[in-house]
Design a protein around this motif. Structure first.
Motif, short mmCIF file in Angstrom:
data_model
loop_
_atom_site.label_atom_id
_atom_site.label_comp_id
_atom_site.label_asym_id
_atom_site.label_seq_id
_atom_site.Cartn_x
_atom_site.Cartn_y
_atom_site.Cartn_z
N ALA A 1 0.82 -1.21 0.00
CA ALA A 1 0.00 0.00 0.00
C ALA A 1 0.86 1.26 0.00
N ASP A 2 0.24 2.36 -0.44
CA ASP A 2 0.91 3.66 -0.42
C ASP A 2 1.13 4.14 1.01
N GLU A 3 0.26 3.72 1.92
CA GLU A 3 0.36 4.12 3.32
C GLU A 3 -0.31 3.06 4.19
N THR A 4 0.25 2.80 5.36
CA THR A 4 -0.36 1.91 6.34
C THR A 4 -0.49 2.67 7.65
N ARG A 5 -1.70 2.65 8.22
CA ARG A 5 -1.98 3.33 9.49
C ARG A 5 -2.36 2.29 10.53
N PRO A 6 -1.51 2.08 11.53
CA PRO A 6 -1.84 1.10 12.57
C PRO A 6 -2.88 1.63 13.55
N PHE A 7 -3.71 0.75 14.09
CA PHE A 7 -4.66 1.11 15.13
C PHE A 7 -3.99 0.91 16.48
N GLY B 1 -5.14 -3.85 14.71
CA GLY B 1 -5.39 -3.84 13.28
C GLY B 1 -4.67 -2.70 12.60
N ARG B 2 -5.05 -2.51 11.34
CA ARG B 2 -4.39 -1.48 10.53
C ARG B 2 -5.28 -1.12 9.36
N LEU B 3 -4.93 0.00 8.75
CA LEU B 3 -5.58 0.44 7.52
C LEU B 3 -4.51 0.57 6.45
N ASP B 4 -4.68 -0.13 5.34
CA ASP B 4 -3.78 -0.03 4.19
C ASP B 4 -4.48 0.84 3.15
N VAL B 5 -3.82 1.93 2.73
CA VAL B 5 -4.44 2.90 1.83
C VAL B 5 -3.70 2.92 0.49
N ILE B 6 -4.49 2.86 -0.58
CA ILE B 6 -3.97 3.00 -1.94
C ILE B 6 -4.58 4.27 -2.52
N GLN B 7 -3.75 5.13 -3.07
CA GLN B 7 -4.22 6.36 -3.71
C GLN B 7 -4.50 6.06 -5.19
N ARG C 1 -8.10 -0.80 2.68
CA ARG C 1 -8.40 -2.14 3.19
C ARG C 1 -8.10 -2.08 4.68
N ALA C 2 -9.13 -2.25 5.49
CA ALA C 2 -8.96 -2.26 6.93
C ALA C 2 -8.95 -3.69 7.44
N VAL C 3 -8.05 -3.95 8.37
CA VAL C 3 -7.97 -5.23 9.05
C VAL C 3 -8.21 -4.95 10.53
N PHE C 4 -9.32 -5.45 11.04
CA PHE C 4 -9.70 -5.24 12.43
C PHE C 4 -9.55 -6.56 13.18
N GLU C 5 -8.72 -6.57 14.20
CA GLU C 5 -8.49 -7.78 14.99
C GLU C 5 -9.62 -7.98 16.00
N ASP D 1 -13.03 -0.34 1.51
CA ASP D 1 -13.89 0.84 1.53
C ASP D 1 -13.35 1.86 0.53
N TRP D 2 -14.20 2.36 -0.36
CA TRP D 2 -13.73 3.29 -1.38
C TRP D 2 -14.24 4.71 -1.18
N THR D 3 -14.84 5.02 0.00
CA THR D 3 -15.21 6.42 0.26
C THR D 3 -14.73 6.94 1.61
N GLY D 4 -14.60 6.10 2.60
CA GLY D 4 -14.41 6.61 3.95
C GLY D 4 -13.03 6.54 4.56
N PHE D 5 -12.02 6.05 3.84
CA PHE D 5 -10.75 5.80 4.48
C PHE D 5 -9.64 6.80 4.12
N GLY D 6 -9.97 7.86 3.36
CA GLY D 6 -8.94 8.84 3.00
C GLY D 6 -8.26 9.45 4.21
N ALA D 7 -9.04 9.90 5.19
CA ALA D 7 -8.48 10.53 6.39
C ALA D 7 -8.67 9.67 7.63
N TYR D 8 -9.20 8.46 7.48
CA TYR D 8 -9.51 7.58 8.59
C TYR D 8 -8.26 7.17 9.35
N ALA D 9 -8.35 7.20 10.67
CA ALA D 9 -7.28 6.76 11.57
C ALA D 9 -6.01 7.59 11.43
N LYS D 10 -6.17 8.84 10.98
CA LYS D 10 -5.06 9.77 10.97
C LYS D 10 -5.11 10.55 12.26
N SER D 11 -3.99 10.80 12.84
CA SER D 11 -3.93 11.56 14.08
C SER D 11 -4.47 12.97 13.85
#
Length: 122
Positions: free
Chosen positions: A12-18, A23-29, A37-41, A110-120
């Motif tokens: 992915a272009d960016e990975t944001r850990p929870f 879990g984590r969020l893998d983001v592709i621009q 793609r979110a992975v929730f444990e 998710d193709w609409t809600g993860f652009g800014a999701y889980a960013k500090s």
């Protein structure tokens, strides 16, 4: 000339850990915006593992996505709820909490809600 694009969430272009390794969020621009793609444990809950990053009382992202695996319960601020599972399409407005149901990891694309999701927020 027509364009064709191939990207892989495993690179992915960016990975944001929870928080708490839940879990984590893998983001592709893409030219159409961010796709995640979110992975929730098991044990993950938005209000515990993303809220500290978002700095809001509930999730303020709208989601349009596809449940790949696992089960997730979503409760809107007004109390309306839905449980999603493998193969389900989801469309969720801002103002909700969510959590993993059971012991299986949840994977969502998710193709609409993860652009800014889980960013500090800081």
């Amino acid at each position: 000339m027509a364009q064709i694009v191939r990207k892989n969430f495993d690179d992915a272009d960016e990975t944001r850990p929870f928080q708490d390794d839940k879990g984590r969020l893998d983001v592709i621009q893409t030219s159409g915006g961010a796709v995640g793609r979110a992975v929730f444990e098991p044990g993950w809950r938005w209000s515990e593992h993303v809220k500290p990053l978002a700095g809001t009382d509930s999730c303020e992202a709208a989601h349009t996505g596809y449940m790949v695996s696992g089960r997730m319960n979503v409760v809107m601020d007004d109390g309306t709820s839905e449980e999603y599972g493998p193969g389900d399409f989801m469309q969720i407005e801002p103002g909700h909490d969510a959590w993993v149901v059971g012991d299986e990891r949840v994977v969502v694309v998710d193709w609409t809600g993860f652009g800014a999701y889980a960013k500090s927020s800081g």
